[in-house]
Design an enzyme around this catalytic site. Structure first.
Site, PDB file in Angstrom:
ATOM      1  N   LYS A 178       0.863  -1.175   0.000  1.00  0.00           N
ATOM      2  CA  LYS A 178       0.000   0.000   0.000  1.00  0.00           C
ATOM      3  C   LYS A 178       0.902   1.227   0.000  1.00  0.00           C
ATOM      4  O   LYS A 178       1.667   1.454   0.939  1.00  0.00           O
ATOM      5  CB  LYS A 178      -0.901  -0.007   1.228  1.00  0.00           C
ATOM      6  CG  LYS A 178      -1.781   1.220   1.302  1.00  0.00           C
ATOM      7  CD  LYS A 178      -2.747   1.151   2.462  1.00  0.00           C
ATOM      8  CE  LYS A 178      -3.584   2.405   2.530  1.00  0.00           C
ATOM      9  NZ  LYS A 178      -4.497   2.393   3.672  1.00  0.00           N
ATOM     10  N   LYS A 236      -2.043  -1.504  -3.947  1.00  0.00           N
ATOM     11  CA  LYS A 236      -2.932  -0.358  -3.911  1.00  0.00           C
ATOM     12  C   LYS A 236      -2.123   0.929  -3.987  1.00  0.00           C
ATOM     13  O   LYS A 236      -1.133   1.034  -3.265  1.00  0.00           O
ATOM     14  CB  LYS A 236      -3.702  -0.410  -2.597  1.00  0.00           C
ATOM     15  CG  LYS A 236      -4.552   0.775  -2.276  1.00  0.00           C
ATOM     16  CD  LYS A 236      -5.078   0.635  -0.887  1.00  0.00           C
ATOM     17  CE  LYS A 236      -5.892   1.875  -0.589  1.00  0.00           C
ATOM     18  NZ  LYS A 236      -6.432   1.877   0.723  1.00  0.00           N
TER      19      LYS A 236
END
Ligand code: PBG
Length: 312
Positions: A178, A236
């Site tokens: 992330k 992400k």
């Protein structure tokens, strides 16, 4: 016949924003077509999603400022918004898998995913709270818990807490790679969860989320999460990080998800609204590109729309 990659509805997860109240359907300014839903409205949304064949939803709470505190204690309230929504979701749409977010930012008066002290994030203290938070969600019926906090060691701690609590069949979807991304802006608007501009509060999440310049580090995060017991892993955002998706897909032996995030939704929506892009073509191209890079599962705010297009 000759296509190498396909997109189907059973690969899509719809993220939903929740808010207290009844009959609330509050549109998010930077995400036209996406709403903060009260639990009853969520139930209606779930029926629609089930009808078009979406297999799972990821739930995020917009928590009232009055219940936020520095340790995010509302995250442990068994009657909080998310536990109530999880129970309601199972009643309204038993076939839809529920994915609950594990991170403190929606509950933190500092706007961070972990606990802040003297300008730093306390990793281990945060992990303890996060493991308890996952347990509360599992007790409320979450099928999958998804730590998005990026603290070190949280996947292992959550697995241990779940197993000890008897929730051996609750899965963990780890936000593995992330990035500290500008593309989360609209999400933070939706939840009012951005880091607070105050003395002693880090102004960004760069000490725990990944540097956009790094991809080898994503492999290290992958191996840690797999060792700690992640059942699924995630990259992400999605489109700016296709190379990272590709790299992880080559070596991951568990399903790989990609999160097509709020800023990606906002960009496509804004251009389409202005007539600068064809919405359907641009969205379908984006999603097939994410699949081509190697994602097995795609979280996207376009999920319901895409499900309809796919069935035409
Ligand atoms: C926070 C969290 C974020 C998103 C999912 N969980 C934002 C952040 O890290 O600040 C972003 C999702 C999106 O932008 O669509 N734990």
């Amino acid at each position: 016949m000759a296509r190498e990659t396909r997109l189907s509805v059973d690969q899509l997860v719809a993220p939903l924003f929740l808010v207290e109240g009844e009959g609330v359907r509050d549109e998010i300014a930077s995400m036209p077509g996406q709403y903060r839903l009260s639990v009853d409205e969520m139930e209606r949304e779930l029926s629609e999603l089930a009808e078009v064949g979406i297999p799972a939803v990821a739930l995020f709470p917009a928590v009232d400022e009055s219940v936020k505190d520095p340790t995010g204690s509302e995250a442990l309230n068994p009657d909080g918004l998310i536990p109530r929504a999880l129970r309601a979701a199972k009643r309204a749409a038993p076939d839809i898998l529920t994915i609950s977010d594990v991170a403190l930012d929606p509950y933190s008066s500092d706007g961070h995913d972990g606990i802040v002290k003297d300008g730093r994030i306390l990793n281990d203290e945060s992990v303890e709270v996060l493991a308890q938070m996952a347990l509360v969600q599992a007790a409320a019926g979450a099928d999958i818990v998804a730590p998005s906090d990026m603290m070190d060691g949280r996947v292992g701690a959550i697995r241990e807490a779940l197993d000890e609590g008897g929730y051996t069949d609750v899965a963990i979807l780890a936000y593995t790679a992330k990035y500290a991304s500008a593309f989360y802006g609209p999400f933070r608007d939706a939840l009012d969860s951005a880091p607070r501009h105050r003395e002693g509060i880090p102004p960004d999440k760069k000490t725990y989320q990944m540097d956009p310049a790094n991809s080898r580090e994503a492999l290290r995060e992958l191996h840690l999460d797999l060792d700690e017991g992640a059942d699924m892993v995630m990259v992400k955002p999605a489109l700016p990080y296709l190379d990272v998706i590709f790299r992880l897909a080559e070596v991951s032996d568990v399903p790989l998800a990609a999160y097509h995030v709020s800023g990606e939704y906002a960009m496509l929506s804004a251009a389409a609204r202005n007539g600068w892009l064809d919405r359907r073509d641009a969205v379908m191209e984006s999603l097939i590109a994410i699949r081509r890079a190697g994602a097995d599962i795609v979280l996207t705010y376009f999920a319901k729309e895409v499900a309809r297009w796919l069935s035409e």
